[in-house]
Each structure stands twice: as structure tokens, then as C-alpha cells.
Design a protein around this motif. Structure first.
Motif, PDB file in Angstrom:
ATOM      1  N   LEU A   1       3.379   5.779  -5.658  1.00  0.00           N
ATOM      2  CA  LEU A   1       3.342   5.803  -7.219  1.00  0.00           C
ATOM      3  C   LEU A   1       2.131   5.906  -7.993  1.00  0.00           C
ATOM      4  CD1 LEU A   1       5.891   2.949  -7.864  1.00  0.00           C
ATOM      5  CD2 LEU A   1       6.271   5.139  -7.635  1.00  0.00           C
ATOM      6  N   ALA A   2       1.176   6.239  -7.133  1.00  0.00           N
ATOM      7  CA  ALA A   2      -0.426   6.431  -7.764  1.00  0.00           C
ATOM      8  C   ALA A   2      -0.347   7.280  -8.706  1.00  0.00           C
ATOM      9  CB  ALA A   2      -1.183   6.668  -6.620  1.00  0.00           C
ATOM     10  N   ASP A   3       0.407   8.610  -8.897  1.00  0.00           N
ATOM     11  CA  ASP A   3       0.393   9.629  -9.769  1.00  0.00           C
ATOM     12  C   ASP A   3       1.426   9.722 -10.409  1.00  0.00           C
ATOM     13  OD1 ASP A   3       1.534  10.858  -7.710  1.00  0.00           O
ATOM     14  OD2 ASP A   3       0.337  12.638  -7.783  1.00  0.00           O
TER      15      ASP A   3
ATOM     16  N   ALA B   1       0.636  -1.090  -0.143  1.00  0.00           N
ATOM     17  CA  ALA B   1       0.092   0.062  -0.078  1.00  0.00           C
ATOM     18  C   ALA B   1       0.826   1.174   0.027  1.00  0.00           C
ATOM     19  CB  ALA B   1      -0.928   0.002   1.033  1.00  0.00           C
ATOM     20  N   SER B   2       1.898   1.137   0.670  1.00  0.00           N
ATOM     21  CA  SER B   2       2.783   2.481   0.721  1.00  0.00           C
ATOM     22  C   SER B   2       3.575   2.753  -0.783  1.00  0.00           C
ATOM     23  CB  SER B   2       3.877   1.927   1.657  1.00  0.00           C
ATOM     24  OG  SER B   2       3.619   1.978   3.163  1.00  0.00           O
ATOM     25  N   VAL B   3       3.868   1.552  -1.297  1.00  0.00           N
ATOM     26  CA  VAL B   3       4.458   1.697  -2.703  1.00  0.00           C
ATOM     27  C   VAL B   3       3.259   2.271  -3.560  1.00  0.00           C
ATOM     28  CG1 VAL B   3       5.424   0.653  -4.567  1.00  0.00           C
ATOM     29  CG2 VAL B   3       6.036   0.155  -2.314  1.00  0.00           C
TER      30      VAL B   3
ATOM     31  N   ALA C   1       0.178   4.911 -14.595  1.00  0.00           N
ATOM     32  CA  ALA C   1       1.175   5.854 -15.311  1.00  0.00           C
ATOM     33  C   ALA C   1       2.534   4.908 -15.071  1.00  0.00           C
ATOM     34  CB  ALA C   1       1.379   7.293 -14.762  1.00  0.00           C
ATOM     35  N   VAL C   2       2.408   3.634 -14.386  1.00  0.00           N
ATOM     36  CA  VAL C   2       3.662   2.982 -14.188  1.00  0.00           C
ATOM     37  C   VAL C   2       3.871   1.682 -14.898  1.00  0.00           C
ATOM     38  CG1 VAL C   2       4.496   1.334 -12.313  1.00  0.00           C
ATOM     39  CG2 VAL C   2       3.530   3.389 -11.566  1.00  0.00           C
ATOM     40  N   THR C   3       5.060   1.548 -15.609  1.00  0.00           N
ATOM     41  CA  THR C   3       5.481   0.407 -16.446  1.00  0.00           C
ATOM     42  C   THR C   3       6.445  -0.257 -15.494  1.00  0.00           C
ATOM     43  OG1 THR C   3       4.841   1.705 -18.287  1.00  0.00           O
ATOM     44  CG2 THR C   3       6.318  -0.174 -18.703  1.00  0.00           C
ATOM     45  N   VAL C   4       6.237  -1.443 -15.644  1.00  0.00           N
ATOM     46  CA  VAL C   4       7.273  -2.530 -15.123  1.00  0.00           C
ATOM     47  C   VAL C   4       8.001  -3.459 -16.114  1.00  0.00           C
ATOM     48  CG1 VAL C   4       7.600  -4.479 -13.688  1.00  0.00           C
ATOM     49  CG2 VAL C   4       5.917  -2.532 -13.017  1.00  0.00           C
ATOM     50  N   LEU C   5       9.260  -3.487 -16.006  1.00  0.00           N
ATOM     51  CA  LEU C   5       9.998  -4.392 -16.927  1.00  0.00           C
ATOM     52  C   LEU C   5      10.676  -5.202 -15.827  1.00  0.00           C
ATOM     53  CD1 LEU C   5      11.536  -5.106 -19.385  1.00  0.00           C
ATOM     54  CD2 LEU C   5      13.309  -3.411 -18.828  1.00  0.00           C
ATOM     55  N   ALA C   6      10.557  -6.616 -15.976  1.00  0.00           N
ATOM     56  CA  ALA C   6      10.993  -7.479 -15.067  1.00  0.00           C
ATOM     57  C   ALA C   6      11.890  -8.435 -15.832  1.00  0.00           C
ATOM     58  CB  ALA C   6       9.747  -8.376 -14.358  1.00  0.00           C
ATOM     59  N   THR C   7      12.772  -8.967 -14.950  1.00  0.00           N
ATOM     60  CA  THR C   7      13.830 -10.011 -15.660  1.00  0.00           C
ATOM     61  C   THR C   7      13.860 -11.113 -14.883  1.00  0.00           C
ATOM     62  OG1 THR C   7      15.620  -9.610 -14.370  1.00  0.00           O
ATOM     63  CG2 THR C   7      15.525  -8.187 -16.293  1.00  0.00           C
TER      64      THR C   7
END
Length: 958
Positions: free
Chosen positions: A178-180, A172-174, A210-216
Motif C-alpha cells: 500500500l505504499a503508493d 511489512a508486506s501490507v 495516501a492511505v486513509t483508515v476508518l475504524a469501528t
């Protein structure tokens, strides 16, 4: 918009808190603020808590909006929070572009691949490149230290500089922070906490649009919103122009020992053995200063032992083994068992093959293979034959080590061997898709044989597999490998009676490869094996065949056996042959080859050796015919054709050569049959040249050149046809193949290639390229210069070039000996060409006796369309008869000899010479020297023939 007014009074906010507030507004994490202000992270957290209380805002995001706008902030972007890389990023241009496109189009992308393929470095490169596209920055989270899936959010919060808030979990903190925000979040090394990452991302991406995640990850996250990008190995290319080679070269240079460009192909071979895996290549390059390329190549037989590196922050990347240990530890026991058991496969395999070799139910195997593929431990490929799986070489060797540790190696290899034997037996009857089916299992057959050959208890199975593989590779036209497997089968044979047939086939394959020394050695070895098994007749035939090969295939030898040695073999073969028809026929053939040659060497000119030669050859043909073996009869006919040629019966020799082709047409494919057919095609091509049938010679030469068994070595005959016809384009094309094959074989001193090489040198001379001609003359010198070069093909090709250049006197000197003086070396192909060119040279030089020489030559070449036309042209020049001269141009055209036709037109002079020059240019040849002045003395009662006129000053037709 961030508020830009006063944020409070001096009494409310201290100077240090104001500095912290400004940096919070710049979206720096607590760790970054601490580093910037040279204070501890705990102190930053205390200041942030105080600011939240004093400014009465609920969270860090609201606090950032209360910070003053820094100067110039309107166009700035936060610097990406990415770990610094200590080495340069090499290549991967297309991969970077494709992955960047994926993260622009999708909010969650997972870059997958096995350990060491380069996922992290690629993700970092793409993230750094894309940083300017994200208003609130790029953030990197390394999940390696995380051991509990429930702590993924804690790791992310730590990277973002978020502290724990009472009554709120870390996810929830994260999400609140990063919400906006418009950010790119890079989550590295997710494979061991996949479930925790999946749950975290579902909440994060739902609440933060508006968050994009690139995972490896080595395994997919298996969530609906995931887009997977499989990171490929570094590109490979045989010529060394690839990302893999560039990486090796760069890291080797960084290690203090740069590589030269000529070594790129050797580096490429190393990179290919490492499957283009970035970590493996980097570790190998680091060993270059100590081992060199040869040492690395040798050490790659145990890559897991060699591929270790120096200190690395990530223990998993200190060695390839450590990287694989990490992946192995994540597997379930059943997955581990299958991974080690399928490591016996050296090539891609199907689920059915895996089930058979591992002893697992196919339905279960499919599920287990899918799970291994999900962990990037197997490469999956969809083919027209179905789904295939493959383990990269380092993973395969790792699995083999695990097999040994589990005590399962012998059983797994034995099951694989039985599977390979069944596959090899099924391939014995080629089907339409035979080649593809063989290629699919060839590496497995080789690997199984290599293992079984060293185990005495499996010698019988190893012999069967070696025999099958010898036959299959020969059919696949891998003739060098086929010979090795036939010899290996002979060594593995338990029954001595099985050794001799394998050695005979190996000798035949050596013949197809034009390696005469091996033919001789293997036939002698077959004789010993036959004698050891009690087959004296077979031993006699082998000894006789060895003696025959020494003379019949003498141009294919580097070290030629002596005549005394061959005669001793014949004497022993006679003693052992008894009444066996095949042995007697083999001995008769050896006598025809060896004793006839001995007669010629001792007694000299024709009239002495020829009768004996014909008698021996005739007897060999008769005995071979009685055996009913077309191969034996063809070999005897070869001896007869040679005898006919020595006797001056050129057209009879050509007819005998054609008879061999007819005899061999129905013979099934085999090493011995192929060797005989190749020899027969070569003979008939050359025989047709000898009688001037250029269209026929071209037809046979084309069939010979297209024979797949000659893919490694080529053949001299097609080049000889094109050289004598003056077809420069065909010669230049064929010469590249010839030179490549010769150099690939180690540049052996095989005089049999001499005629073709001399022909190529002549063509370069006709083209006016003296530098290239000198290079081919050097090749000719390396091959050795036997008498047939000086008096046979060398004289013919040199004379053609000298006449083209207008050097008739030099041509005449080059062909100085009378044909009867050098009869042995100008028979077969060269006899007619020698006498015809010699006659023309005499006329163009104005030599005394030229008319007699023309008359003698005309009698010899009757029936040969090309050589007869050369003699007729010489006579026309001698008589000043332009009509007859131009008629020879038509004769040359009809005979398929465009060069001689063009030469005739130039000799005719005037407008004809212009057309001839154009024709020469069309052939890619240099202009001819101007027509010479022919000055003949009064001779043979023909006054007025020596008045002196140029060749182009002949009588016009009325």
C-alpha cells in the motif's frame, strides 16, 4: 504510470498467468482473482509467485506496474471490496455526511459506540459512498475472528490478497503493498484487539501517505493521530418522524406486516425505550408480526429476553444480550463490578453519586467510570452541574442481571434507596434551582420506590419515599403522579394514623385534577382510616367533606352520588363529630351544601329554599371562622356565595368571592390549599362575569389559567370570559388546550365543562363556521346536558348567536321561561345575562309586553355595566333614540365588551353599521344580519310605538 508494452514472451508467461497478471494490475486481491477465474486462492498465489520470478520484480506492486493497461482503464476505479448488505440502510443522512467529512479531513478516524448502535452499517455506507474518491479502491477487514493482537496485520493482508513473504513480517508486506496506493481501509470491530490495531496503524500510516483508515470500535484506539466520531443512536422524535421509527417501519414491513402511519407515535415510544439503538430496534421490529406493538411494549419490561433475532453471520448480533456479553468479556474485574453496581441508577448520575451508592472511593470511581465510557458502556455528558454518566436502558438491565448473578442486588438497591431518601429530604425545601435538581433525580426516586414498595422489610422507608415523592411531584405540578404517590403512601403506612392524612391529600390533588369521583372515594377512604386509628372526629370531618364534595364539586363527577347517600354520610358524621370544632365546622358545611340543595329540589322556587340555604351557609361560616383555619373558612364562604346568588344578591356573592381570595393569599402551597385557591379563583372569575365586570373577570381568569397545577386539565372560566366578551381569537386558542386535556383524560362526561364548551360552540357560530360549531355541540352532548344548559348558559349562548343572525323570535323562544320559573339555573353568572338578552329579544321581535320586560330587566341589572347597557340598548331601540343607542356602544367599550359595542353600531345603521361591521371582522366574526324592522302594537298607553320601523331608523340626535 503502469507499463503498457509487452511483458514477456509466450514461452515465459502462460495464458493463465497473463490473465492473473492483468487482474493483479487491476488491483484485485488473490481471493477476487480466484473468484473471477474460478480457481483456488492457492493456485492464484502460485501464479503470482511464478510471475514475480519470471518478470524479476521484487513485489506485487512492481508486478502490477508490468501488467498491460486494460481497455478503458484510464477513467475506471476499482470496485470497492465491501461485504454485501442484505437489508437496506435507513436514514442517518447527517451522520453519513459528518463521518464522510471526517475521513476527508483526517487519515485515521474511529467510529465509536456501544454494541448495536450501528457503527458497522454506518461505516459501510460511508465507505461505499466515498469509493469513487480513492483511486486504488476501498478495502474492508473484519477483525472479529482475530483473537491475537499480533495477527491484525495478517487479517489485513488476507483481505488484500497478500501472501506471506520469507524474511518479511505481515505488517511489512501490507506496508509494501500500500505504499503508493490511494485507498480507504475499513477496519471493523477493533475493540478486542485495540493494542494490536494501534501498533499496526502507526507503521501503516507513517509509510503509506495516501492511505486513509476508518475504524469501528466500542473503545477508542488511544493513539495521537486518531480522530474519534461517536456514533449516536438513531434520531428520536415524539411525533414519529425519525430515523428510528423509519427503521422499525421498514424492518416490520420486511418481516411481512407493514405498519400504518397512525401507529408511528406508538412505534416512536418503543424506539425511545430502546434508546434509538439500531440493533435493538431491528430485533424488536422482527418480533412485530408475532407480538404486535402492544406485545412489544409489554415485553420491553424485559428487553434482553425479548430482543433476540434469527440467524446472523455474526453471533454477537443475534441478540442484544450477545452484543453486551462481547463488551462485558473485554472488561477488567473492577470495571465489571462498577458497571453492574451503577446499573441501579435510572437517570444520569455523577461520580460522587456513584461513589456513594457503590461504596467506592471517589478517586477510584472517576477512573473506572472513564474506562467504562471508553468502552462505550456509559454515555458521558458535560452539564453546568458537572460531568454526568448514563447507561443506556439495555445496558442498565444487563448490569442488573449481573448484579443478581453476583448476589449483590439487594445490597446495591438498598444503598440506592438510602441515597434517594437523602436526596428527597434535601429537596423538601425548594431552592431557586429546585426544579432542575428534582428532575435530575426524579427517575431514581421512582425506581427506588418501585423496588422498595415490594419488600416488607423496607416498608417504612418506602412509605417515607412515597410521601416525599407525592409532595415533590405536586410541587413540580405533576398532579396525576402526585395523587398516585399519596395513595401509595397511605397503603404503605405502618401506623394507621398516617394513612388518613395521605388520603386527604390525595383527595385534594384529585380535586385539582377535577376528578370528583376520586375526591369522593378518597375522602371516604380517609374516614375509614381515621376511624381505624381511633380518630372519630377526623372520620366525621372526612365523611362530611365527602358529602360536601358531592354537591360543591358536582360538575367534576362522572358518577354522581345520590342525595340519599350524601345525607347518610352527614348523619354518620354528626354522630361521630362530638364537640370537636373542626368536625362540627365540616358537618355544618356539608349541611349547607347538601341540605340546602335538598330544600331547593323539594320545595322549588325561591322563597322556600332560600331562607334555609342562607341560614345553613351563615352557620357554616361562623363555625369555620372559630377554627382559625382559612381553608375551612374559604370553603364555608363558597357556600355563602352560592346562597347569596340563589337569593338574587349577585353583587353580595361577588364580594364574598373576592373575600375568599384575600383570605387565601397568605396560605402556603399544599394540595388542600391549592384546591381551595383554584376553586376561589374560578368562583371570583365567574362572579365578576355575573356582575358584568369583564376586566376584573379577565384578570382573575388570567391568574387561574396560569396556575401551574392546571397544566394537565385547564379551566373553563377563562373561556367563558372570552366567549361572553366575543373575543374569538382567545376562545379558539384556549379551546385547543381544553379539548386536548379533555380527550387526554379519556373524554369523561363531566358537565362542569359545559359552559366553556357551549361558549366555544357559540363563537364558532358567530364566526360563521357551522361545521366547527356542530363538532363542539357533539362534545357538549358527550358531556351531558343538565338543566343549567337548557335554562342557563345554554340559553344565554344560544340567544347571543340567534340575535347575531337576526333570529330574534327564535332567541325569545329559547329563553321562553320567566326567570322566576328557572331561577335555580340562571342564578350566579347567568341571571343578569338571561334577563337582559331576553328583553332585547322581545324588543327586536316586536313582542307584546316588550316595554314591561325591558323595565323589569332594567331593575334587575342595575350596577352591571354590560347587562345594563344591553337593556339600555333595547330601550333605545324601543324608543327610536339613536343618541341613547350610540351611548351604549361607549358603555360597552368602557366595560371591555368589544363584541356588544360592534353589535350596537350595526344596529344603529348607516355609517355606524359600516364601522360596526369592520369591528366584527376585526374580532374574527361573521357579519351580523341586517337590522330588523321593529313593529310593536300599541301597549301600556304608549300610542305610536307600533308604527313599524327598522332598528336603524331611530331618531338622530338633534
Amino acid at each position: 504510470m503502469r507499463q503498457t508494452g509487452a511483458v514477456g514472451t509466450a514461452a515465459e508467461i502462460s495464458p493463465r498467468e497473463a490473465e492473473v497478471l492483468e487482474l493483479v494490475g487491476a488491483h484485485l486481491s488473490n481471493a477476487e482473482i480466484a473468484a473471477r477465474l474460478l480457481i483456488s486462492v492457492r493456485t492464484v498465489e502460485s501464479h503470482v509467485s511464478s510471475l514475480l520470478r519470471k518478470l524479476e520484480v521484487p513485489d506485487r506492486r512492481a508486478l502490477a506496474r508490468r501488467a498491460p493497461e486494460p481497455a478503458g482503464a484510464g477513467t475506471s476505479r476499482p470496485a470497492p471490496v465491501l461485504p454485501a448488505t442484505l437489508t437496506s440502510f435507513v436514514g442517518r443522512v447527517s451522520e453519513r455526511a459528518e463521518l464522510a467529512g471526517r475521513i476527508r479531513a483526517h487519515r485515521q478516524v474511529t467510529a465509536t459506540g456501544p454494541g448495536g448502535v450501528g457503527k458497522t452499517r454506518l461505516a459501510l455506507a460511508v465507505a461505499a459512498q466515498a469509493a469513487g474518491e480513492y483511486a486504488d479502491g476501498v478495502w474492508f477487514v473484519d477483525l472479529v475472528p482475530v483473537t491475537d493482537p499480533d495477527l491484525v496485520a495478517t487479517a489485513v493482508a488476507g483481505a488484500l490478497g497478500l501472501g506471506e513473504r520469507p524474511g518479511r513480517d505481515m505488517t511489512a508486506s501490507v506496508v509494501a503493498a500500500l505504499a503508493d496506493r490511494h485507498v480507504l481501509l475499513v477496519l471493523d470491530n477493533c475493540e478486542h484487539v485495540v493494542d494490536g490495531v494501534a501498533l499496526f496503524l502507526e507503521r501503516l500510516l507513517t509509510a503509506c501517505p495516501a492511505v486513509t483508515v476508518l475504524a469501528t470500535s466500542r473503545a477508542r484506539l488511544m493513539v495521537p493521530f486518531e480522530r474519534v466520531y461517536p456514533v449516536p443512536p438513531l434520531s428520536l422524535a415524539a411525533d414519529g418522524d425519525s430515523d428510528a421509527v423509519a427503521l422499525f417501519m421498514e424492518r416490520a414491513a420486511a418481516a411481512g406486516r407493514p405498519l400504518d402511519s397512525p401507529l408511528r407515535e406508538q412505534v416512536a415510544a418503543i424506539c425511545e425505550r430502546l434508546d434509538g439503538m439500531a440493533l435493538a430496534i431491528e430485533l424488536a421490529a422482527a418480533r412485530y408480526p408475532m407480538l404486535g406493538l402492544d406485545g412489544i411494549t409489554a415485553a420491553l419490561s424485559h428487553p434482553l429476553r425479548m430482543l433476540t433475532g434469527g440467524s446472523r453471520a455474526d453471533e454477537r448480533h443475534r441478540s442484544v444480550r450477545a452484543a453486551l456479553d462481547w463488551s462485558h468479556a473485554l472488561l477488567e474485574p473492577a470495571d465489571r463490578a462498577l458497571l453492574r453496581r451503577v446499573s441501579v441508577f435510572a437517570a444520569p448520575f455523577t461520580a460522587a453519586a456513584a461513589a456513594e451508592v457503590t461504596g467506592t472511593e471517589e478517586n477510584l470511581v472517576v477512573d473506572l467510570l472513564a474506562r467504562l465510557a471508553e468502552q462505550s458502556l456509559l454515555v458521558v455528558t458535560t452539564t453546568p452541574r458537572g460531568t454526568e454518566y448514563r447507561a443506556l436502558e439495555t445496558i442498565r438491565q444487563y448490569g442488573t442481571e449481573r448484579l443478581a448473578e453476583a448476589g449483590e442486588l439487594a445490597e446495591a438497591r438498598s444503598r440506592h434507596l438510602r441515597w434517594c431518601l437523602a436526596k428527597a429530604a434535601a429537596l423538601a425545601s425548594p431552592q431557586p434551582d429546585w426544579r432542575a435538581r428534582f428532575d435530575l433525580v426524579a427517575d431514581d426516586l421512582r425506581a427506588a420506590l418501585a423496588w422498595a414498595a415490594g419488600r416488607p422489610e423496607l416498608r417504612k422507608d418506602a412509605y417515607e419515599l412515597a410521601r416525599h415523592l407525592a409532595e415533590l411531584t405536586f410541587t413540580r405540578h405533576l398532579v396525576g403522579e402526585s395523587q398516585r404517590h399519596y395513595e401509595q403512601a397511605a397503603e404503605l403506612a405502618i401506623d394507621p394514623a398516617d394513612s388518613a392524612p395521605m388520603l386527604r391529600q390525595a383527595a385534594a390533588v384529585a380535586g385539582c385534577r377535577t376528578v370528583g369521583d376520586d375526591m369522593y372515594r378518597l375522602h371516604r377512604a380517609a374516614a375509614e382510616a381515621a376511624r381505624g386509628s381511633g380518630d372519630t372526629a377526623g372520620a366525621a370531618a372526612d365523611l362530611a367533606t365527602a358529602a360536601t364534595a358531592a354537591f360543591r364539586f358536582s360538575p367534576r363527577f362522572v358518577r354522581h352520588p345520590s342525595g340519599e347517600e350524601a345525607l347518610a354520610l352527614i348523619m354518620e358524621a354528626r354522630r361521630l363529630a362530638g364537640d370537636d370544632p373542626a368536625a362540627r365546622a365540616a358537618v355544618a358545611l356539608a349541611e349547607a351544601a347538601v341540605l340546602a340543595d335538598a330544600f331547593g329540589a323539594v320545595q322549588g322556587p325561591p322563597g322556600n329554599a332560600v331562607p334555609e340555604t342562607m341560614a345553613y351557609a351563615g352557620r357554616a361560616v361562623e363555625l369555620a371562622r372559630r377554627t382559625g383555619d382559612p381553608l375551612a373558612e374559604s370553603a364555608a364562604l363558597d357556600a355563602l356565595a352560592s346562597a347569596q346568588s340563589w337569593a338574587g344578591e349577585t353583587f353580595a356573592a361577588a364580594a364574598t368571592a373576592r373575600r375568599r381570595i384575600t383570605l387565601l393569599s397568605p396560605v402556603p402551597d399544599s394540595p388542600t390549599g391549592t384546591l381551595e385557591l383554584i376553586d376561589a379563583l374560578g368562583m371570583v372569575t365567574e362572579a365578576e362575569l355575573g356582575v358584568g365586570d369583564l376586566p376584573g373577570a379577565r384578570r382573575w381568569a388570567r391568574r387561574l389559567a396560569e396556575h401551574p397545577s392546571l397544566a394537565e386539565v385547564g379551566h373553563r372560566a377563562p373561556l367563558m370570559v372570552d366567549a361572553l366578551a366575543g373575543d374569538a381569537g382567545e376562545v379558539l386558542t384556549g379551546s385547543i388546550r381544553l379539548l386536548s386535556a379533555w380527550r387526554g383524560a379519556g373524554s369523561p362526561a363531566r358537565s362542569g365543562l359545559g359552559p366553556a364548551v357551549a361558549g366555544v360552540a357559540m363563537i364558532h357560530g358567530l364566526r360563521g363556521d357551522d361545521e366547527a360549531r356542530r363538532e363542539w355541540q357533539q362534545v357538549l352532548n358527550q358531556l351531558g346536558a343538565p338543566p343549567e344548559y337548557f335554562h342557563g348558559y345554554g340559553a344565554v349562548f344560544d340567544a347571543m348567536l340567534l340575535l347575531h343572525r337576526g333570529q330574534a323570535r327564535e332567541a325569545l323562544r329559547r329563553m321562553g321561561p320567566e326567570p322566576g320559573q328557572v331561577w335555580k339555573w340562571v342564578t350566579w353568572i347567568w341571571h343578569h345575562w338571561y334577563v337582559a338578552l331576553r328583553a332585547e329579544a322581545a324588543v327586536l321581535d316586536g313582542s307584546p309586553g316588550a316595554r314591561d320586560r325591558v323595565a323589569e330587566a332594567g331593575a334587575v341589572v342595575v350596577g352591571n355595566p354590560v347587562c345594563a347597557a344591553i337593556v339600555e340598548r333595547a330601550e333605545a331601540l324601543l324608543n327610536g333614540d339613536q343618541e341613547a343607542l350610540l351611548a351604549t356602544a361607549k358603555a360597552f367599550d368602557a366595560a371591555g365588551c368589544r363584541y356588544q359595542s360592534a353589535r350596537t353600531m350595526v344596529l344603529a345603521g348607516g355609517e355606524h353599521a359600516e364601522r360596526g361591521a369592520e369591528a366584527l371582522a376585526g374580532l374574527g366574526l361573521a357579519p351580523m344580519a341586517p337590522a330588523p324592522t321593529i313593529v310593536l302594537p300599541h301597549d301600556n298607553g304608549h300610542p305610536g310605538r307600533g308604527t313599524g320601523r327598522r332598528a336603524d331608523q331611530v331618531r338622530e340626535p338633534p
